[in-house]
Design a protein around this motif. Structure first.
Motif, mmCIF file in Angstrom:
data_model
loop_
_atom_site.group_PDB
_atom_site.id
_atom_site.type_symbol
_atom_site.label_atom_id
_atom_site.label_comp_id
_atom_site.label_asym_id
_atom_site.label_seq_id
_atom_site.Cartn_x
_atom_site.Cartn_y
_atom_site.Cartn_z
ATOM 1 N N ALA A 119 -0.398 -1.039 -4.422
ATOM 2 C CA ALA A 119 -0.543 -0.183 -4.560
ATOM 3 C C ALA A 119 -2.341 0.383 -4.680
ATOM 4 O O ALA A 119 -3.336 0.932 -4.279
ATOM 5 N N TRP A 120 -2.726 -0.754 -5.143
ATOM 6 C CA TRP A 120 -4.146 -1.212 -5.017
ATOM 7 C C TRP A 120 -4.811 -1.493 -3.696
ATOM 8 O O TRP A 120 -5.834 -0.395 -3.292
ATOM 9 N N ILE A 121 -4.171 -1.592 -3.193
ATOM 10 C CA ILE A 121 -4.939 -2.330 -1.318
ATOM 11 C C ILE A 121 -4.185 -0.910 -0.516
ATOM 12 O O ILE A 121 -5.526 -0.461 -0.159
ATOM 13 N N SER A 122 -3.379 -0.080 -0.736
ATOM 14 C CA SER A 122 -3.323 1.118 -0.398
ATOM 15 C C SER A 122 -4.144 2.208 -0.636
ATOM 16 O O SER A 122 -5.078 2.840 -0.076
ATOM 17 N N TYR A 123 -4.481 2.031 -2.495
ATOM 18 C CA TYR A 123 -4.928 3.236 -2.703
ATOM 19 C C TYR A 123 -6.828 2.753 -1.651
ATOM 20 O O TYR A 123 -7.643 4.004 -1.922
ATOM 21 N N LEU A 124 -7.191 1.300 -1.675
ATOM 22 C CA LEU A 124 -8.681 1.520 -1.246
ATOM 23 C C LEU A 124 -8.344 1.684 0.682
ATOM 24 O O LEU A 124 -8.866 2.656 1.422
ATOM 25 N N GLU A 125 -7.108 1.308 0.959
ATOM 26 C CA GLU A 125 -7.318 2.124 2.797
ATOM 27 C C GLU A 125 -7.252 2.839 2.814
ATOM 28 O O GLU A 125 -7.157 3.621 3.808
ATOM 29 N N ARG A 126 -6.293 3.315 2.315
ATOM 30 C CA ARG A 126 -6.339 5.609 1.909
ATOM 31 C C ARG A 126 -7.764 6.080 2.010
ATOM 32 O O ARG A 126 -7.737 6.972 2.303
#
Length: 191
Positions: free
Chosen positions: A89-96
């Motif tokens: 979720a943390w990676i996705s948060y930054l990726e988005r």
């Protein structure tokens, strides 16, 4: 009263966007007033001081982070499954790219780490809370034999945070679109 709450929320939303890209020091009453088509007095009336505005923006950033990272991992079994879900979720948060400046807390920590005062304390406090959440789940993963019994909790936490800081750096400074995939591979090796 409802209109006042909506106005305050609009100020915080715009303030968070500005602060994420330009830092909390770049967040001024005049800049917000101009962005929102309001008077300076109208903006200051909601917060009183620049420091109060900065603290409110830190709280808004925390609310966004909680919604996008730990809340997305809620319902997942504690321990290693939670760690994997929270890190994804943390990676996705930054990726988005929800904020133009990437991870608000990474940028704010760099901006305020050498200072003293309530804003620095609020940023550090949020970091401590999140690290505590990760640390508890590392400990649980060890106690459930999901991680080796000799796992150094502090070292693993350091490496998780290091991967995320590196991800933010490569996304923001280098516009490296492969950085999320690298972060996922690094997390997979850790776990």
């Amino acid at each position: 009263m409802a209109e006042s709450r909506l106005t305050r929320q609009r100020i915080l939303d715009v303030g968070l966007v500005i602060a994420s890209a330009e830092g909390l020091e770049g967040l001024t009453i005049g800049r917000l007033a101009a962005e929102l088509g309001m008077s300076k007095a109208g903006v200051i009336g909601h917060f009183g001081t620049k420091e109060s505005l900065q603290l409110a923006v830190v709280d808004a950033a925390a609310d966004l982070f909680v919604r996008e990272v730990p809340e997305r991992a809620r319902g997942v079994a504690r321990g290693l499954p939670y760690l994997r879900a929270a890190c994804e979720a943390w990676i996705s948060y930054l990726e988005r790219e929800l904020l133009p400046g990437g991870c608000f807390f990474t940028a704010a920590a760099a901006e305020f780490d050498g200072r003293e005062g309530p804003v620095r304390d609020a940023i550090a406090g949020m970091d401590v809370l999140w690290q505590r959440e990760l640390r508890v789940n590392i400990w649980r993963a060890i106690s459930l034999d999901e991680l080796p019994p000799d796992t150094d909790i502090d070292q693993l936490l350091y490496e998780i945070v290091g991967i995320m800081v590196a991800l933010n750096h490569f996304l923001q400074l280098h516009r490296d679109r492969q950085a999320p995939a690298r972060a996922r591979r690094a997390m997979k090796r850790l776990f």
